[in-house]
Design a protein around this motif. Structure first.
Motif, short mmCIF file in Angstrom:
data_model
loop_
_atom_site.label_atom_id
_atom_site.label_comp_id
_atom_site.label_asym_id
_atom_site.label_seq_id
_atom_site.Cartn_x
_atom_site.Cartn_y
_atom_site.Cartn_z
N LEU A 189 38.08 31.26 33.47
CA LEU A 189 38.23 32.48 34.26
C LEU A 189 36.92 32.86 34.93
O LEU A 189 36.90 33.23 36.11
CB LEU A 189 38.74 33.64 33.39
N GLN A 190 35.80 32.74 34.22
CA GLN A 190 34.51 33.08 34.81
C GLN A 190 34.14 32.10 35.93
O GLN A 190 33.56 32.50 36.94
CB GLN A 190 33.43 33.13 33.74
N ALA A 191 34.47 30.84 35.77
CA ALA A 191 34.21 29.86 36.83
C ALA A 191 35.00 30.23 38.08
O ALA A 191 34.50 30.14 39.21
CB ALA A 191 34.57 28.46 36.36
N ARG A 192 36.23 30.67 37.89
CA ARG A 192 37.06 31.09 39.02
C ARG A 192 36.51 32.36 39.66
O ARG A 192 36.56 32.51 40.89
CB ARG A 192 38.50 31.29 38.57
N ILE A 193 36.00 33.26 38.85
CA ILE A 193 35.39 34.49 39.39
C ILE A 193 34.22 34.12 40.30
O ILE A 193 34.09 34.64 41.41
CB ILE A 193 34.95 35.43 38.26
N VAL A 194 33.37 33.20 39.86
CA VAL A 194 32.23 32.77 40.68
C VAL A 194 32.73 32.20 42.01
O VAL A 194 32.15 32.46 43.06
CB VAL A 194 31.36 31.74 39.94
N ALA A 195 33.83 31.47 41.97
CA ALA A 195 34.35 30.84 43.17
C ALA A 195 34.88 31.84 44.20
O ALA A 195 34.81 31.59 45.40
CB ALA A 195 35.46 29.84 42.80
N VAL A 196 35.39 32.99 43.74
CA VAL A 196 36.00 33.94 44.69
C VAL A 196 35.13 35.17 44.96
O VAL A 196 35.37 35.88 45.93
CB VAL A 196 37.40 34.41 44.21
N LEU A 197 34.15 35.43 44.14
CA LEU A 197 33.35 36.66 44.25
C LEU A 197 32.51 36.66 45.52
O LEU A 197 32.02 35.62 45.97
CB LEU A 197 32.44 36.79 43.02
N ALA A 198 32.32 37.84 46.08
CA ALA A 198 31.47 38.00 47.26
C ALA A 198 30.10 37.41 47.02
O ALA A 198 29.55 37.52 45.92
CB ALA A 198 31.35 39.49 47.60
N GLY A 199 29.54 36.79 48.05
CA GLY A 199 28.23 36.18 47.96
C GLY A 199 27.11 37.22 48.02
O GLY A 199 27.36 38.41 48.26
N PRO A 200 25.87 36.78 47.83
CA PRO A 200 24.73 37.70 47.77
C PRO A 200 24.53 38.55 49.04
O PRO A 200 24.03 39.66 48.96
CB PRO A 200 23.52 36.79 47.56
N ASP A 201 24.93 38.02 50.18
CA ASP A 201 24.74 38.76 51.44
C ASP A 201 25.98 39.51 51.87
O ASP A 201 26.00 40.11 52.95
CB ASP A 201 24.31 37.78 52.55
N GLU A 202 27.03 39.49 51.06
CA GLU A 202 28.28 40.16 51.39
C GLU A 202 28.36 41.50 50.65
O GLU A 202 27.61 41.75 49.71
CB GLU A 202 29.47 39.28 51.02
N GLU A 203 29.31 42.33 51.07
CA GLU A 203 29.51 43.61 50.40
C GLU A 203 30.09 43.38 49.01
O GLU A 203 31.00 42.58 48.83
CB GLU A 203 30.46 44.49 51.21
N SER A 204 29.53 44.07 48.03
CA SER A 204 30.02 43.93 46.66
C SER A 204 31.45 44.43 46.57
O SER A 204 31.91 45.20 47.41
CB SER A 204 29.11 44.69 45.70
N GLU A 205 32.16 43.97 45.53
CA GLU A 205 33.58 44.31 45.43
C GLU A 205 33.95 44.75 44.02
O GLU A 205 33.29 44.40 43.05
CB GLU A 205 34.44 43.15 45.89
#
Length: 166
Positions: free
Chosen positions: A90-106
C-alpha cells in the motif's frame, strides 16, 4: 546474547520498518497494545534497538548485521535524503500516486481516490493516513498543514527506489 527464532524474526521487523513506532510493530506482531510491544522490546531486544530524538524505534548497527534483512530506508550519505525504501505494498502504491515535490500537496481522501482509480483497490482511509505518516517518518513524504493535513513527496520520484516488503 542469543536470540530465539521469534526474537530474531521480530528484530528483522524492526530493521525493516525503521524508523517505526510501537503501533506499527503492534500491528505486525499481532499484539494487543503498544505497552506490550515496549515490554517485548525492552525484555527481548534491549541490546538491539534504540529510540531516536523523535522517540521513533531504530535498530542498532549490530542488529542490522545480525539479521538478513535490508533496512527499511537507505539514504544518500552526502545529503541524508532517502534513496531507497522497502515498504508494504500500500505504501509503495501511495508513493506512485502521491503528488510530487513541486506539486500541490493533497489530502488523505485525494490519495485514496487516486489509489482506487489507479489500482482498483479500496483501502480504508485510516490505512492510507497511516501509510502516509509512515512514509513521512521515513523522510520521503512531507506534510503541509492547511484546513486538513495534506501530503506530497519530499523527494523526486525518479530519485527513489521503492521495494515492496513481504
Amino acid at each position: 546474547m542469543t536470540l530465539s527464532e521469534e526474537a530474531n524474526d521480530r528484530l528483522a521487523d524492526v530493521v525493516e520498518l525503521q524508523p517505526t513506532k510501537n503501533s506499527e510493530l503492534q500491528d505486525r506482531w499481532g499484539m494487543d497494545s503498544g505497552s506490550e510491544v515496549h515490554q517485548y522490546l525492552e525484555n527481548e531486544l534491549g541490546d538491539y534497538y534504540f529510540r531516536d530524538d523523535n522517540s521513533l524505534i531504530r535498530a542498532t548497527a549490530e542488529a542490522a548485521d545480525l539479521v538478513d534483512v535490508e533496512p527499511g530506508v537507505e539514504s544518500d550519505p552526502d545529503d541524508g535524503v532517502p534513496s531507497k525504501i522497502r515498504v508494504p505494498e500500500l505504501q509503495a502504491r501511495i508513493v506512485a500516486v502521491l503528488a510530487g515535490p513541486d506539486e500541490e500537496s493533497e489530502s488523505v481522501v485525494s490519495v485514496l481516490h487516486k489509489l482506487r482509480d489507479e489500482y482498483d483497490v479500496d483501502p480504508e482511509a485510516e490505512d492510507v493516513r497511516s501509510g502516509l505518516q509512515s512514509l513521512r517518518r521515513k523522510g520521503v513524504v512531507e506534510v503541509e498543514y492547511r484546513t486538513v493535513p495534506t501530503f506530497r513527496l519530499a523527494v523526486e520520484r525518479d530519485d527513489l527506489e521503492v521495494g515492496v516488503a513481504d
